[in-house]
Every structure is written in C-alpha cells, then in structure tokens.
Design an enzyme around this catalytic site. Sequence first.
Site, mmCIF file in Angstrom:
data_model
loop_
_atom_site.group_PDB
_atom_site.id
_atom_site.type_symbol
_atom_site.label_atom_id
_atom_site.label_comp_id
_atom_site.label_asym_id
_atom_site.label_seq_id
_atom_site.Cartn_x
_atom_site.Cartn_y
_atom_site.Cartn_z
ATOM 1 N N ARG A 197 -107.906 136.662 -29.121
ATOM 2 C CA ARG A 197 -108.254 135.426 -29.538
ATOM 3 C C ARG A 197 -109.933 135.247 -29.641
ATOM 4 O O ARG A 197 -110.457 136.272 -29.191
ATOM 5 C CB ARG A 197 -107.668 134.494 -28.635
ATOM 6 C CG ARG A 197 -106.256 134.394 -28.582
ATOM 7 C CD ARG A 197 -105.858 133.412 -27.728
ATOM 8 N NE ARG A 197 -106.095 133.819 -26.260
ATOM 9 C CZ ARG A 197 -107.052 133.313 -25.567
ATOM 10 N NH1 ARG A 197 -108.053 132.315 -26.071
ATOM 11 N NH2 ARG A 197 -107.386 133.891 -24.352
ATOM 12 N N LYS A 222 -100.782 130.201 -30.165
ATOM 13 C CA LYS A 222 -101.492 129.324 -29.241
ATOM 14 C C LYS A 222 -101.916 128.044 -29.753
ATOM 15 O O LYS A 222 -102.216 127.071 -28.872
ATOM 16 C CB LYS A 222 -102.724 130.224 -28.580
ATOM 17 C CG LYS A 222 -102.359 131.269 -27.768
ATOM 18 C CD LYS A 222 -101.382 131.031 -26.611
ATOM 19 C CE LYS A 222 -101.037 132.217 -25.540
ATOM 20 N NZ LYS A 222 -100.279 131.697 -24.622
ATOM 21 N N HIS A 239 -98.501 127.184 -18.831
ATOM 22 C CA HIS A 239 -98.549 128.587 -19.268
ATOM 23 C C HIS A 239 -98.012 129.540 -18.459
ATOM 24 O O HIS A 239 -98.538 130.151 -17.533
ATOM 25 C CB HIS A 239 -99.962 128.997 -19.548
ATOM 26 C CG HIS A 239 -100.208 130.407 -20.346
ATOM 27 N ND1 HIS A 239 -101.263 131.294 -20.002
ATOM 28 C CD2 HIS A 239 -99.656 131.103 -21.067
ATOM 29 C CE1 HIS A 239 -101.210 132.394 -20.569
ATOM 30 N NE2 HIS A 239 -100.132 132.162 -21.293
ATOM 31 N N SER A 272 -103.047 137.586 -18.123
ATOM 32 C CA SER A 272 -102.562 138.911 -18.900
ATOM 33 C C SER A 272 -102.690 139.989 -17.915
ATOM 34 O O SER A 272 -103.965 140.232 -17.149
ATOM 35 C CB SER A 272 -103.505 139.330 -20.083
ATOM 36 O OG SER A 272 -103.239 140.224 -20.893
ATOM 37 N N LYS A 289 -96.404 138.883 -15.472
ATOM 38 C CA LYS A 289 -95.550 137.716 -15.997
ATOM 39 C C LYS A 289 -94.369 137.915 -16.575
ATOM 40 O O LYS A 289 -93.056 137.509 -16.208
ATOM 41 C CB LYS A 289 -96.606 136.556 -16.311
ATOM 42 C CG LYS A 289 -95.936 135.410 -16.746
ATOM 43 C CD LYS A 289 -96.952 134.308 -17.149
ATOM 44 C CE LYS A 289 -97.786 134.801 -18.319
ATOM 45 N NZ LYS A 289 -97.063 134.577 -19.681
ATOM 46 N N THR A 290 -94.481 138.687 -17.726
ATOM 47 C CA THR A 290 -93.276 138.905 -18.697
ATOM 48 C C THR A 290 -92.475 140.077 -18.289
ATOM 49 O O THR A 290 -91.242 139.930 -17.960
ATOM 50 C CB THR A 290 -94.137 139.510 -20.105
ATOM 51 O OG1 THR A 290 -94.946 138.515 -20.507
ATOM 52 C CG2 THR A 290 -92.844 139.617 -20.752
ATOM 53 N N ASP A 293 -93.284 132.502 -21.899
ATOM 54 C CA ASP A 293 -94.909 132.205 -21.966
ATOM 55 C C ASP A 293 -95.234 130.703 -21.903
ATOM 56 O O ASP A 293 -96.183 130.513 -21.171
ATOM 57 C CB ASP A 293 -95.243 132.875 -23.146
ATOM 58 C CG ASP A 293 -96.963 132.854 -23.196
ATOM 59 O OD1 ASP A 293 -97.452 133.300 -21.953
ATOM 60 O OD2 ASP A 293 -97.586 132.486 -24.120
ATOM 61 N N ARG A 325 -99.204 144.354 -28.845
ATOM 62 C CA ARG A 325 -98.345 143.378 -28.513
ATOM 63 C C ARG A 325 -97.001 143.415 -29.252
ATOM 64 O O ARG A 325 -97.110 144.197 -30.612
ATOM 65 C CB ARG A 325 -98.917 141.813 -28.950
ATOM 66 C CG ARG A 325 -100.118 141.233 -28.277
ATOM 67 C CD ARG A 325 -99.764 140.756 -26.971
ATOM 68 N NE ARG A 325 -100.756 140.111 -26.267
ATOM 69 C CZ ARG A 325 -100.653 139.358 -25.279
ATOM 70 N NH1 ARG A 325 -99.395 138.876 -24.923
ATOM 71 N NH2 ARG A 325 -101.792 138.786 -24.593
#
Length: 528
Positions: free
Chosen positions: A55, A196, A215, A233, A237-238, A252, A317
């Site tokens: 980003r 986003k 988030h 990141s 989390k994932t 997410d 990703r």
Amino acid sequence: MFDHDTLRSTIAASAGSVSHNDIVPVLVARALQGDECELTADGAVSVRTGAFTGRSPKDKFIVRDALTADSVWWDNSGAMSPAHFSVLLEDAVAALGGLNVFRQDLLAGADPRLQYGVTVLTPSAWHALFIRNLLIRPGEMVQTGANPTPVTIVHVPQFKADPARHGCRSETVIALDMSRNIVIITGTSYAGEIKKSVFSLFNFHAPRQGVLPMHCSANLGKDGEAALFFGLSGTGKTTLSNDPDRPLIGDDEHGWSDDGVFNLEGGCYAKTVKLSATAEPEIFAATKRFGTVLENVVLDDAKVPDFDDVSLTENTRAAYPIHVLPAIAKGSVGGTPKTVVFLTADAFGVLPPIARLTPDQAVYHFLSGYTAKVAGTERGITEPQATFSACFGAPFMPLHPTVYGEMLAEKLRASGASAWLINTGWTGGGYGVGKRIDIASTRRLLSAALNGALDDIAMRTDELFGFEVPVAVPGVDSKLLTPRLTWADAAAYDRQALHLAGLFRANFEKFGDAANAEPGPRMAQAAE
C-alpha cells in the site's frame, strides 16, 4: 458533480466496452489474452504489481467536507478538497475512455442490514478477478439486503495524477469521498488498495450505526461462540484463525454489532511468504486453486510457486474466495464474541507467549497495536523495531482511535468476553539471539484460552506490564511462560523489558495523560 448512476453510465458511454460481472474462467481468460498474468502449474493466476508491492499510505486522501471536517482523524489522513476530487474524478473517467472496462457488482457486509453494494470499474481483468475473489458475490452464501449503500470504485492504475492539478502528493492517489462513497485509485497496480478502500469506508460509517469495525479474523467454536483475532502483518492472524475445527467467519475485516460478528468480505487475502503445507495446509491448498490470484510470488521453471523466494517482496499474497476453505461459518456471521485475542510478534523477546488482560488492559493493547519488525525485513533495519498501529489497523481507521477504543470497551463490558495477548515472536533473546516461539506451543496455548482451560489455573502477575501469565499449561514448557528464565543473561532481559515498556509508553503519549497511568507498563517499579 457525479452521483453513482451518472458516474457509472458516463464510464460505460465512453469506454470501448464494458464487461459486466464476468465469472472466474472468463476473467482468467481475459487476463491471459491481455498478457496481464501467467498461470501456475495448478491454474492459479500469477501477477506482478510493478513498482508498488504494498500500500501507499502517504498517497491516501479523504475529501474534507461538511461530513468529515470535524470527525476524521486528520493527523492520520491526508485531506483533499472537494474541488480537487472532482477534477481527479473527471480525469480518471476520461482515462478510461476507449478502453475495455471490467465491471464487478459485489457486496460488502454479511449482515444484510449493514451492507454495501460495491461497483468496481477497472481496465484490468486480473484486478476484477481479485476483487471478485475478495468481496461477497451476490447470491453466494450471504443474503442480499433490501437497500445496500451504493459504493463506486474507479480504478485506473495506468493513470498518473498531477499533484498541482489534483491536490495530491505524487502520481499515485487513493482518494475517498465519504459523503458519496466514491473512491478513485490511480498510479498503482497493488490490488490491496481496492480491498482496503472498502474497509476504510466501512470504518468511517459503521460507528454511526453502533457497529465496531475491526481489522481482525474471526472464527466459531463448537458451541457457536465467536473468537476474534487482532494482529498486524506477520503475527499469525490468518494462520491461527484458520482451524479446521473452528469454522472461519472471515479472514480480515469484520463488524461487531449488537447481534454479534459479521464478515465484511467474501474472500481471504493471505500472506504467502514462507508458506508451508505442513503449518498452513488450508492456505497452501487455496494457492493451488484455479482462479486464485498470487501477487508477486516467484514461480520456478515448472511454474510452481516458490514461497521462500522473496526477491520481489516479502509481501507476497494470495487472494481466494472464502468458500474454498474446508470449514467456514454459515452466512459469514457469528454470535457475540466470547474471546478476544491480540497477536504480536515481539522481536525483542520480552513478552510472554500468552497473557490474560483485564478489559482496561485490552483497550490499552488495542489502542497500542504493537508488533515488531525484525532486522532484514526492510532496508535500513538492522535491529528489532517496534511498530505501533492503533486498533491494529491505523491506516484504515479514519476516525480517532479512541472512538474505536471506547466502542471496544463497551462491547467487552456488555459481552463479558475474555481478552488475551499472545506473542508469536521470540523467546530466549531478541531476534538474532533467541528463537521464534514454535507454532505448536502457540496453538496449544490458544486452544487452552479458547476452550476455557486457562480460566481457573494459577497465574502470576507480570511486575512490569501488569497482566496475568499462566504459571503452567499442560503440553507447554513452563519455562517458556516466563521469558526471563529463557534468557542466558537475566540482566539483559531486564534491560530489554524496560526498553520495550518505554516504547509502549512513548507511543501512548499521543492519547494524553493516560500514557502515564494504568493499565500500561509500570515503569516506576523498575529502576533504570
């Protein structure tokens, strides 16, 4: 000034063609025809995003108008005048003239009462595929609301903005008009900007509807109880929320309403750096699916992804629909959360692998949003660096963090949910000295927190940070639970702990006098 219907019809009238809601095989074929991608050996779509592999937060702007002037957290968001936005929009629309445009009409928000009808217009077939994978496809899994709030995203990656003409910083712009819910994205091919931008709109509007935007990942236990997983990141989390025994609500972005939790999306955008079939089998399998979009993943000569190759970026990703996972929650919704987990990857080697938080401590860590970057992950980083991102997603939070913090405090009080801090980072020393906490121990500790096994066990109070830490957990080395004991030099640990506590306090000063009070680190108890 364009409204949604006029904007969409104007683009349709000037475009060379408009493809409406092409399905995955068609979009894959069009992307191949346009030389936008190549296929992996398994049929996934491999793309490169060019100069931008992440980003561009400094190039994100919100239109400053009567709705936003006194509500947006301007210290965190660039401001664009309505006049500049109008000129940018006209020029972006003109840049689509004569091109083949792909239109996707999708939904955001699994709760039909709090839903957005999102139309994305882009000249890129692979970007259309990306957002089709990630948002909710009408008619799939989720009920469509009677009157979804319209959103239009004009995506023109090849168009270069003019700072003098458009009131921006560079040739790259992500501009959001919150009053009309119109988004313009130019000068970048990184697809995460599309995803986003929807989240940013939701984060601005949701609190006005009594909904806490988050988030985080979310999943369900065997009795239908929801758990939330916050983390920046690289914190897991994932990985940790993808559990075949706990159906996934979402990966997410979520909302927490009076009725429970709902997913904003219909897909997952997972990091693939060093992805392992053993440690992350569900995500690994998804990368082999036809139509999954792999961003900046290097392929070998046989067109097999090499997830260990980070020569293009560490931010590799995979974007895929949530329904390809083996265990997902029906309707992408869940009840009131029973457990809230904050994940951090502490590269200083100070924090314990798990700690129980009081509601006040939970809000403190939510507002802090801590993790640490390790040496070598970015140019110029030679030792661990603390990263603080308020609400674990500051770039996407248009309102002041305390707005979301106060809402979380209310939700925790009303729900009685337990809160935990889990460190997936280092033990026995900081990065370069200690070692990463093993995933098996993390999973055991997480499971114990989720199933209530830690509710009645003996706890010690951390003298510096004030939270409670289990003394012993079955299946986990008890020494691991007390980080100081894992260091060869206890005095070095003490110095590092004081250093990290000081970073927490310095970061929290932007929230006022509370930086020097509970529930933050108790600096007065330790001598320099």
